[in-house]
Design a protein around this motif. Structure first.
Motif, PDB file in Angstrom:
ATOM      1  N   ALA A 117       7.958  -2.863   8.306  1.00 59.59           N
ATOM      2  CA  ALA A 117       6.556  -2.425   8.356  1.00 59.59           C
ATOM      3  C   ALA A 117       6.126  -1.836   7.017  1.00 59.59           C
ATOM      4  O   ALA A 117       4.995  -2.071   6.548  1.00 59.59           O
ATOM      5  CB  ALA A 117       6.362  -1.401   9.476  1.00 59.59           C
ATOM      6  N   ALA A 118       7.017  -1.067   6.381  1.00 61.14           N
ATOM      7  CA  ALA A 118       6.707  -0.496   5.063  1.00 61.14           C
ATOM      8  C   ALA A 118       6.549  -1.589   4.015  1.00 61.14           C
ATOM      9  O   ALA A 118       5.633  -1.548   3.180  1.00 61.14           O
ATOM     10  CB  ALA A 118       7.809   0.479   4.644  1.00 61.14           C
ATOM     11  N   ILE A 119       7.416  -2.596   4.054  1.00 61.08           N
ATOM     12  CA  ILE A 119       7.321  -3.710   3.100  1.00 61.08           C
ATOM     13  C   ILE A 119       6.025  -4.485   3.322  1.00 61.08           C
ATOM     14  O   ILE A 119       5.326  -4.855   2.370  1.00 61.08           O
ATOM     15  CB  ILE A 119       8.543  -4.640   3.240  1.00 61.08           C
ATOM     16  CG1 ILE A 119       9.826  -3.908   2.832  1.00 61.08           C
ATOM     17  CG2 ILE A 119       8.365  -5.897   2.398  1.00 61.08           C
ATOM     18  CD1 ILE A 119      11.091  -4.693   3.092  1.00 61.08           C
ATOM     19  N   GLU A 120       5.691  -4.724   4.595  1.00 59.85           N
ATOM     20  CA  GLU A 120       4.455  -5.452   4.910  1.00 59.85           C
ATOM     21  C   GLU A 120       3.227  -4.670   4.444  1.00 59.85           C
ATOM     22  O   GLU A 120       2.270  -5.257   3.928  1.00 59.85           O
ATOM     23  CB  GLU A 120       4.381  -5.711   6.413  1.00 59.85           C
ATOM     24  CG  GLU A 120       5.397  -6.725   6.911  1.00 59.85           C
ATOM     25  CD  GLU A 120       5.403  -6.840   8.435  1.00 59.85           C
ATOM     26  OE1 GLU A 120       4.749  -5.995   9.086  1.00 59.85           O
ATOM     27  OE2 GLU A 120       6.043  -7.768   8.957  1.00 59.85           O
ATOM     28  N   ASP A 121       3.269  -3.341   4.616  1.00 59.31           N
ATOM     29  CA  ASP A 121       2.153  -2.504   4.195  1.00 59.31           C
ATOM     30  C   ASP A 121       1.972  -2.578   2.682  1.00 59.31           C
ATOM     31  O   ASP A 121       0.853  -2.707   2.171  1.00 59.31           O
ATOM     32  CB  ASP A 121       2.389  -1.059   4.645  1.00 59.31           C
ATOM     33  CG  ASP A 121       1.242  -0.143   4.236  1.00 59.31           C
ATOM     34  OD1 ASP A 121       0.135  -0.321   4.751  1.00 59.31           O
ATOM     35  OD2 ASP A 121       1.470   0.749   3.399  1.00 59.31           O
ATOM     36  N   ARG A 122       3.067  -2.498   1.959  1.00 57.36           N
ATOM     37  CA  ARG A 122       2.997  -2.576   0.502  1.00 57.36           C
ATOM     38  C   ARG A 122       2.570  -3.973   0.052  1.00 57.36           C
ATOM     39  O   ARG A 122       1.840  -4.129  -0.926  1.00 57.36           O
ATOM     40  CB  ARG A 122       4.349  -2.205  -0.095  1.00 57.36           C
ATOM     41  CG  ARG A 122       4.691  -0.741   0.104  1.00 57.36           C
ATOM     42  CD  ARG A 122       6.156  -0.462  -0.110  1.00 57.36           C
ATOM     43  NE  ARG A 122       6.527  -0.477  -1.502  1.00 57.36           N
ATOM     44  CZ  ARG A 122       7.733  -0.127  -1.933  1.00 57.36           C
ATOM     45  NH1 ARG A 122       8.655   0.255  -1.076  1.00 57.36           N
ATOM     46  NH2 ARG A 122       8.032  -0.160  -3.208  1.00 57.36           N
ATOM     47  N   ASP A 123       3.003  -4.985   0.777  1.00 57.37           N
ATOM     48  CA  ASP A 123       2.626  -6.356   0.440  1.00 57.37           C
ATOM     49  C   ASP A 123       1.112  -6.547   0.577  1.00 57.37           C
ATOM     50  O   ASP A 123       0.454  -7.098  -0.313  1.00 57.37           O
ATOM     51  CB  ASP A 123       3.361  -7.331   1.352  1.00 57.37           C
ATOM     52  CG  ASP A 123       3.105  -8.778   0.976  1.00 57.37           C
ATOM     53  OD1 ASP A 123       3.038  -9.076  -0.227  1.00 57.37           O
ATOM     54  OD2 ASP A 123       2.957  -9.608   1.886  1.00 57.37           O
ATOM     55  N   ASN A 124       0.553  -6.059   1.704  1.00 52.31           N
ATOM     56  CA  ASN A 124      -0.882  -6.225   1.952  1.00 52.31           C
ATOM     57  C   ASN A 124      -1.738  -5.335   1.056  1.00 52.31           C
ATOM     58  O   ASN A 124      -2.778  -5.764   0.550  1.00 52.31           O
ATOM     59  CB  ASN A 124      -1.202  -5.916   3.418  1.00 52.31           C
ATOM     60  CG  ASN A 124      -0.872  -7.076   4.341  1.00 52.31           C
ATOM     61  OD1 ASN A 124      -0.725  -8.207   3.900  1.00 52.31           O
ATOM     62  ND2 ASN A 124      -0.748  -6.798   5.621  1.00 52.31           N
ATOM     63  N   ASN A 125      -1.318  -4.072   0.889  1.00 52.40           N
ATOM     64  CA  ASN A 125      -2.157  -3.084   0.223  1.00 52.40           C
ATOM     65  C   ASN A 125      -1.837  -2.870  -1.253  1.00 52.40           C
ATOM     66  O   ASN A 125      -2.534  -2.100  -1.916  1.00 52.40           O
ATOM     67  CB  ASN A 125      -2.054  -1.736   0.951  1.00 52.40           C
ATOM     68  CG  ASN A 125      -2.551  -1.835   2.374  1.00 52.40           C
ATOM     69  OD1 ASN A 125      -3.670  -2.276   2.615  1.00 52.40           O
ATOM     70  ND2 ASN A 125      -1.728  -1.428   3.321  1.00 52.40           N
ATOM     71  N   LEU A 126      -0.792  -3.517  -1.720  1.00 50.99           N
ATOM     72  CA  LEU A 126      -0.424  -3.336  -3.124  1.00 50.99           C
ATOM     73  C   LEU A 126      -0.280  -4.681  -3.835  1.00 50.99           C
ATOM     74  O   LEU A 126      -1.108  -5.046  -4.662  1.00 50.99           O
ATOM     75  CB  LEU A 126       0.881  -2.537  -3.201  1.00 50.99           C
ATOM     76  CG  LEU A 126       1.414  -2.246  -4.596  1.00 50.99           C
ATOM     77  CD1 LEU A 126       0.433  -1.389  -5.359  1.00 50.99           C
ATOM     78  CD2 LEU A 126       2.763  -1.562  -4.524  1.00 50.99           C
ATOM     79  N   TYR A 127       0.754  -5.423  -3.470  1.00 51.35           N
ATOM     80  CA  TYR A 127       1.031  -6.660  -4.188  1.00 51.35           C
ATOM     81  C   TYR A 127      -0.138  -7.633  -4.115  1.00 51.35           C
ATOM     82  O   TYR A 127      -0.578  -8.191  -5.119  1.00 51.35           O
ATOM     83  CB  TYR A 127       2.295  -7.332  -3.637  1.00 51.35           C
ATOM     84  CG  TYR A 127       3.495  -6.424  -3.519  1.00 51.35           C
ATOM     85  CD1 TYR A 127       3.742  -5.450  -4.481  1.00 51.35           C
ATOM     86  CD2 TYR A 127       4.384  -6.542  -2.464  1.00 51.35           C
ATOM     87  CE1 TYR A 127       4.842  -4.616  -4.382  1.00 51.35           C
ATOM     88  CE2 TYR A 127       5.483  -5.706  -2.349  1.00 51.35           C
ATOM     89  CZ  TYR A 127       5.710  -4.751  -3.313  1.00 51.35           C
ATOM     90  OH  TYR A 127       6.790  -3.926  -3.198  1.00 51.35           O
ATOM     91  N   ARG A 128      -0.664  -7.836  -2.911  1.00 47.63           N
ATOM     92  CA  ARG A 128      -1.747  -8.817  -2.744  1.00 47.63           C
ATOM     93  C   ARG A 128      -3.064  -8.326  -3.336  1.00 47.63           C
ATOM     94  O   ARG A 128      -3.874  -9.124  -3.799  1.00 47.63           O
ATOM     95  CB  ARG A 128      -1.904  -9.168  -1.266  1.00 47.63           C
ATOM     96  CG  ARG A 128      -0.733  -9.997  -0.765  1.00 47.63           C
ATOM     97  CD  ARG A 128      -0.845 -10.433   0.674  1.00 47.63           C
ATOM     98  NE  ARG A 128       0.104 -11.510   0.895  1.00 47.63           N
ATOM     99  CZ  ARG A 128      -0.178 -12.800   0.755  1.00 47.63           C
ATOM    100  NH1 ARG A 128      -1.405 -13.161   0.437  1.00 47.63           N
ATOM    101  NH2 ARG A 128       0.734 -13.721   0.922  1.00 47.63           N
TER     102      ARG A 128
END
Length: 325
Positions: free
Chosen positions: A87-98
């Protein structure tokens, strides 16, 4: 000795002895034995299926079932921990990397969707603990799908990153105070209690508590736009402009290591923790600005912490408490 039975002969007006044929006697005996055997077999089957009659094999199977239940319970607890990290990785993926690369976020409906079509778990039905096995299998399948989607997403981000090296170097992507020097995460981004007025107000950064003199690091490549104490409340502070709309602020420094106009790289020491200005104690107040708007620094710590550490920091930063400035 068997009893002798008689019947009354109305024609001859006399009692006559009843004669039983040997064949009939044999048939009755056989029928009795068969009925007795059948009754005994039924009783035996009933006893085998009651909890009061347990064979060594039954006891062994019961222990194996209990062990399997325990293993499934341990597996589910481990999957709970994995779920938090994913969930933390997905959050960072959506709100940071992307966000960095102007890519649309992957919706939860796609990440956590089930499996349509035929029943995948029909073979697991019909057993005493079918629901436990089915639920655990479903969790493994959903988690595997989430990881596959995340892996593809990160592959796409990596391809974009290879073409945007300068952009990635400019992003403020590490903690400004290293974990070994960090006492605690004193306060996070959001509404907090002001230490002087005791009123709730917006805290536009994160406070890192550390000893006076602990080094402060530039979180991304850029040039030092300010290194002075002219801004009210911040005391000695540094502002770094990274380009691409990013700017970071480091406040309450005890002394400077960088000067205005100097170019710095991510990880360079730019100053030292102090308590100058409007401060309750030695700490670093750190802010991130994007396109002149303040944003939550928590979304940018991907360069020097793991996903597990990110979860811990997020929990501490999101606590409602009193800020230090």
């Amino acid at each position: 000795m068997a009893k002798v039975k008689y019947y009354y002969d109305s024609e001859n007006l006399a009692y006559r002895k009843i004669k039983v044929r040997k064949r009939k006697k044999f048939g009755v005996a056989v029928l009795f034995l068969v009925a007795s055997a059948l009754f005994g077999f039924i009783c035996f089957v009933v006893l085998l299926n009651t909890p009061y009659f347990e064979t060594p094999k039954d006891r062994l199977q019961a222990r194996e079932i209990d062990n399997l239940k325990l293993n499934f319970s341990i597996l589910n607890k481990k999957m709970d921990q994995i779920d938090d990290v994913v969930a933390a990785i997905e959050d960072r993926d959506n709100n940071l990397y992307r966000v960095y690369f102007n890519k649309s976020a992957i919706p939860d409906s796609v990440r956590k969707s089930g499996f349509s079509g035929k029943n995948r778990y029909r073979a697991l039905e019909g057993y005493d603990n079918s629901q436990l096995v089915i639920n655990t299998t479903k969790r493994v399948d959903v988690l595997s799908k989430e990881l596959a989607i995340q892996s593809k997403s990160l592959d796409a981000i990596l391809k974009l990153a290879e073409a945007k090296g300068d952009f990635l170097s400019a992003i403020p992507a590490i903690q400004p105070v290293r974990n070994e020097n960090l006492k605690q995460m004193a306060s996070g981004f959001g509404y907090r209690t002001d230490p002087f007025t005791k009123a709730r107000k917006m805290h536009e950064g994160m406070d890192f508590t550390a000893k006076t003199g602990s080094p402060i690091y530039a979180t991304g490549d850029g040039f030092v736009a300010k290194a002075d104490n002219t801004a009210s409340g911040y005391g000695n502070h540094i502002v770094i402009r990274h380009g691409f709309g990013y700017e970071t602020l480091y406040a309450h420094l005890s002394k400077y290591k960088a000067r205005a106009g100097q170019r710095v790289k991510r990880g360079d020491v730019i100053g030292y923790v102090g308590s100058t200005g409007r401060s309750e104690g030695p700490h670093l107040h750190y802010e991130v600005h994007k396109d002149k708007k303040v944003v939550n620094p928590l979304n940018f710590y991907y360069g020097n912490i793991s996903a597990v550490e990110y979860v811990v920091i997020a929990q501490l930063a999101n606590q409602e408490n009193q800020s230090l400035d």
